[in-house]
Structures are given as C-alpha cells and as structure tokens.
Design an enzyme around this catalytic site. Structure first.
Site, mmCIF file in Angstrom:
data_model
loop_
_atom_site.group_PDB
_atom_site.id
_atom_site.type_symbol
_atom_site.label_atom_id
_atom_site.label_comp_id
_atom_site.label_asym_id
_atom_site.label_seq_id
_atom_site.Cartn_x
_atom_site.Cartn_y
_atom_site.Cartn_z
ATOM 1 N N LYS A 65 0.821 -1.219 0.000
ATOM 2 C CA LYS A 65 0.000 0.000 0.000
ATOM 3 C C LYS A 65 0.857 1.274 0.000
ATOM 4 C CE LYS A 65 -4.052 -2.134 2.098
ATOM 5 N NZ LYS A 65 -5.074 -2.074 3.161
ATOM 6 N N VAL A 154 4.542 2.954 22.141
ATOM 7 C CA VAL A 154 3.717 4.172 22.232
ATOM 8 C C VAL A 154 4.245 5.285 21.317
ATOM 9 C CG1 VAL A 154 4.833 5.125 24.272
ATOM 10 C CG2 VAL A 154 2.436 5.638 23.842
ATOM 11 N N LYS A 156 5.158 5.064 18.360
ATOM 12 C CA LYS A 156 4.565 4.931 17.032
ATOM 13 C C LYS A 156 3.181 5.564 16.986
ATOM 14 C CE LYS A 156 4.375 1.033 14.502
ATOM 15 N NZ LYS A 156 4.430 -0.433 14.279
HETATM 16 P P1 ATR Z 1 -0.629 -3.384 9.735
HETATM 17 O O1 ATR Z 1 -0.196 -2.809 8.419
HETATM 18 O O2 ATR Z 1 -1.508 -4.616 9.609
HETATM 19 O O3 ATR Z 1 -1.197 -2.373 10.656
HETATM 20 P P2 ATR Z 1 1.839 -3.215 11.147
HETATM 21 O O4 ATR Z 1 2.125 -1.901 10.509
HETATM 22 O O5 ATR Z 1 2.923 -4.218 11.295
HETATM 23 O O6 ATR Z 1 0.701 -3.994 10.367
HETATM 24 O O7 ATR Z 1 1.170 -2.941 12.565
HETATM 25 C C1 ATR Z 1 0.746 -3.942 13.415
HETATM 26 C C2 ATR Z 1 0.126 -3.307 14.645
HETATM 27 O O8 ATR Z 1 -0.353 -4.335 15.523
HETATM 28 C C3 ATR Z 1 1.075 -2.458 15.443
HETATM 29 O O9 ATR Z 1 0.357 -1.423 16.048
HETATM 30 C C4 ATR Z 1 1.586 -3.468 16.493
HETATM 31 O O10 ATR Z 1 2.088 -2.878 17.661
HETATM 32 P P3 ATR Z 1 3.642 -2.364 17.707
HETATM 33 O O11 ATR Z 1 3.701 -1.153 16.814
HETATM 34 O O12 ATR Z 1 3.893 -2.017 19.123
HETATM 35 O O13 ATR Z 1 4.457 -3.500 17.197
HETATM 36 C C5 ATR Z 1 0.293 -4.187 16.782
HETATM 37 N N1 ATR Z 1 0.452 -5.526 17.364
HETATM 38 C C6 ATR Z 1 0.773 -6.667 16.725
HETATM 39 N N2 ATR Z 1 0.761 -7.721 17.568
HETATM 40 C C7 ATR Z 1 0.427 -7.235 18.792
HETATM 41 C C8 ATR Z 1 0.244 -7.807 20.079
HETATM 42 N N3 ATR Z 1 0.394 -9.110 20.289
HETATM 43 N N4 ATR Z 1 -0.109 -7.001 21.097
HETATM 44 C C9 ATR Z 1 -0.287 -5.661 20.902
HETATM 45 N N5 ATR Z 1 -0.131 -5.054 19.692
HETATM 46 C C10 ATR Z 1 0.224 -5.819 18.658
#
Ligand code: ATR
Length: 277
Positions: A65, A154, A156
């Site tokens: 994307k 946080v 992010k």
């Molecule tokens: P997408 O494009 O699907 O949003 P991404 O950019 O990799 O994929 O983002 C994944 C999100 O899910 C992030 O906010 C991630 O948190 P972090 O930025 O702290 O990594 C969150 N996420 C994934 N697994 C998680 C978990 N087990 N608990 C809490 N947050 C999770």
C-alpha cells in the site's frame, strides 16, 4: 473486457476476486478480476505495464500500500494522510491515481450496516500500524468526541497522530496508561482493534471496564469464525461485536464505484460471504 486485479503478497486467500465478481454479476457488468502475487521488486513495473496494457484498475493489499502511494502520480487527500493507497485507477489524462477506501469502508460498515452513530462518541483505537493509519482520516471526519490510539510501542502512536494534529481531539497512550484510564472509571463507546494480534490468535491485555454500556467493538480483521477480539467483546457484553468482513466489502464497493461509476449494494453480498465462510 476490462481487467482488474488485487496485488499483494500473500494474496491467494483474498476474498476480493469473489466480491468483485459478485458486484459485476449484480450490476450486469462484464469485467474480470484476478489475484496476483508479486515480489516487492516487481511491483512498480507490474503496475505501470498493467495500465499501459489497458487494465481498468487495481486493488493493492499488504505489503504494497505504501509503494502504491509512492508510485501514484496523484492521490486523494485521504490517501495523502494515510500515506497508503489500496485502489489505483487512471484519470482522464491517463495518469495513475491513488485512493484509500479502507477508512470509508470501515465507517460505512459501522454507521450504515450496523446503525452505530460515531459522531460525538469516545473512540479507542488499538494499534498504530498501517491498518490504523489507513482509516484515521475517515474516523476523524465523523466528528467523534475523542479518538485515543493505544499502541505497544507508544512512540509509534504519537508519531502517527502527529500527522493528524489539530484535526480532532486525539491522544496517544500506552497499554499501561490505558489500565489507569480503566481504573479511573472512564470508558469508550467504540473500540476498534487495528492490531494484527487477531492474526496471531492472541487477545490483547485490555480491561473490560473500558467498554461503555452498549459499546461497539470492531475488529478490522476477519476470519471464518469469530476472531479472539470478537469473542472477547461478546463475552464482556458489548452492544455490537463485529469483525472486518463488512469493511472489506464496503472498501471494495468504493473501489468498484471509482472504476465503474456505479456503487454496488453490499448488504446481500456481506451475508452471502458470511454464509459461505
Ligand atoms: P498493519 O499494516 O496490519 O497495521 P503493522 O504496521 O505491522 O501492520 O502494525 C501492526 C500493529 O499491531 C502495530 O500497532 C503493532 O504494535 P507495535 O507497533 O507495538 O508493534 C500491533 N500488534 C501486533 N501484535 C500485537 C500484540 N500481540 N499485542 C499488541 N499489539 C500488537
């Protein structure tokens, strides 16, 4: 016949070919729609050639994307804010244009299909990755009372909200701070799971007291059976516990409307997909 496709990696599981085939059938339109897996290095050349050969439009899914956003010669304001594009088409001058229909898909599913009012409500968004970035502009347009974005990392969440500063009552916080909110007795009317935790089959560690009475819990992910977030929401008595299938169909309907100038009706198609899952 006009050709359309969704490109991503992986993409073989995508429901988009089925959804667009059902739209075309409903509206008596002749078009083909396929799912094409690409390697990252192939993306730009593939898109340019697809349109050069008369392709009608592309949907773009994970992980392309952001690449689609960079490739497009011009983008809608929503796609600019999201820095991500899920729909590509050619304008009258033959330039590749980008739109992001994910946010409008989410909002339409919540408001129209589930009759849940967003305006004036307190929203909690879980996650701050690409999925959340893609829908924030549309949520902001709904004039919620507040939008709180919680993320494991946080910084992010804070960085994400910087791009939307001044557009709404926005707040970034950690899960620890969210626990303090729960202890203070505050709750949220709409809780949206935008993390990829459902894909891992893991429930986030959040306090059920955060759910206001009659609140709507929405998982942007979907699966053939209830996601762990939907299971959790049902268990804790949310007014609505919804997965992202409706959002998927609504974002597809917006893309179809952009390409074909007519918007399919979606309700029957959502139930048809639900019955077939
Ligand atoms: P997408 O494009 O699907 O949003 P991404 O950019 O990799 O994929 O983002 C994944 C999100 O899910 C992030 O906010 C991630 O948190 P972090 O930025 O702290 O990594 C969150 N996420 C994934 N697994 C998680 C978990 N087990 N608990 C809490 N947050 C999770």
């Amino acid at each position: 016949m006009s050709n359309y496709a969704v490109v991503g990696n992986p993409v073989s599981h995508s429901k988009s070919p089925l959804i667009h085939t059902l739209f075309a059938k409903q509206l008596d339109q002749t078009m083909s729609y396929s799912a094409i897996p690409l390697e990252e290095s192939e993306f730009d050349a593939f898109v340019i050639e697809f349109f050069a050969k008369g392709g009608g439009g592309l949907n773009v899914t994970v992980p392309f994307k952001e690449k689609a956003f960079k490739l497009a010669a011009s983008c809608s304001p929503r796609a600019e804010l999201a820095k991500a594009v899920n729909t590509l088409f050619l304008d009258a001058e033959g330039q590749i244009c980008g739109e992001n229909t994910d946010g409008i898909g989410l909002v339409t599913d919540i408001k129209l299909n589930h009759q849940f009012k967003i305006q004036g409500r307190d929203i909690l968004v879980l996650g701050a990755g690409g999925a959340v970035r893609g829908v924030l502009a549309a949520l902001i347009d709904e004039q919620a009372a507040s939008i709180t974005v919680v993320n494991r990392t946080v910084s992010k969440a804070a960085q994400l909200l910087d791009a939307f500063a001044g557009m709404a009552n926005l707040q970034a916080m950690s899960y620890q701070e969210l626990d303090e909110v729960a202890n203070s007795g505050r709750s949220y009317d709409l809780v949206i799971n935008g993390t990829s935790s459902s894909l891992q089959g893991e429930m986030l560690d959040i306090d059920a007291r955060l759910l206001a009475k009659d609140c709507c819990c929405y998982d942007m992910m979907y699966a053939d059976t209830d996601t762990v977030f939907v299971q959790w929401a049902k268990k804790h008595g949310a007014g609505l516990s919804i997965d992202g299938l409706g959002m998927l169909v609504e974002q597809a309907a917006e893309a179809f409307a952009l390409w074909r100038g007519v918007r399919p009706s979606t309700v029957n198609i959502i139930s048809q997909l639900r019955d077939h899952s």
